[in-house]
Design a protein around this motif. Structure first.
Motif: not given
Length: 160
Positions: A24-25, A28-32, A41-47, A90-92
């Motif tokens: 899913l990730l 999305y571009p990392e800018t999102m 609500e939370w961002t993708i990074r926070q989620i 970073p989410i990694q």
């Protein structure tokens, strides 16, 4: 009580969650990653970082239930956790945690004797919870956040 076939499906959901999340990730571009999925609500990074935090807690709670007699399962303030400094990484880093954690978690749950599913802990907000109930809760937790992330995609595509 959950049937063995239902339990197997829930454990498979836990095992496959990191793969689903990463697929899913990748859409999305990392800018999102720093855009709230909905206002307030939370961002993708926070989620993603929340998922690592929550699932680490989940595995620990389950291990406590398996190894102690009705252990206390302490709640935590997930919103405060989501505002800590490590949320900016970073989410990694959290994806790596989720990969290893879910592999171990699924292995543990796949090899439990039937009697263990009745073992319980005492959650300080929710009362007595069995391992069977925790399995249902946490197998759905990841799916809830996948759906939450997908809302950003729908919202962004309609604003284009």
């Amino acid at each position: 009580m959950t049937s063995q076939s239902e339990r197997n499906a829930l454990v498979a959901q836990i095992k496959n969650f990191p793969i689903e999340l990463e697929a899913l990730l990748a859409q999305y571009p990392e800018t999102m990653f720093d855009i709230p999925v909905k206002p307030g609500e939370w961002t993708i990074r926070q989620i993603v970082h929340h998922l690592a935090d929550a699932h680490m807690n989940a595995l620990i709670r389950m291990k406590l239930v398996l190894t102690e007699d009705k252990p206390i399962l302490k709640p935590y303030d997930q919103d405060k956790w989501a505002r800590q400094a490590d949320i900016e990484l970073p989410i990694q880093s959290s994806l790596l945690i989720l990969r290893g954690l879910h592999e171990r978690w699924a292995e543990l749950l796949s090899n439990l004797p039937d009697d263990d599913w009745n073992r319980a802990g005492i959650h300080l907000e929710n009362g007595l919870v069995t391992l069977d109930q925790l399995l249902k809760l946490y197998s759905g937790h990841g799916q809830t956040h996948l759906d939450q992330i997908r809302q950003l995609s729908v919202r962004q595509s309609t604003q284009g």
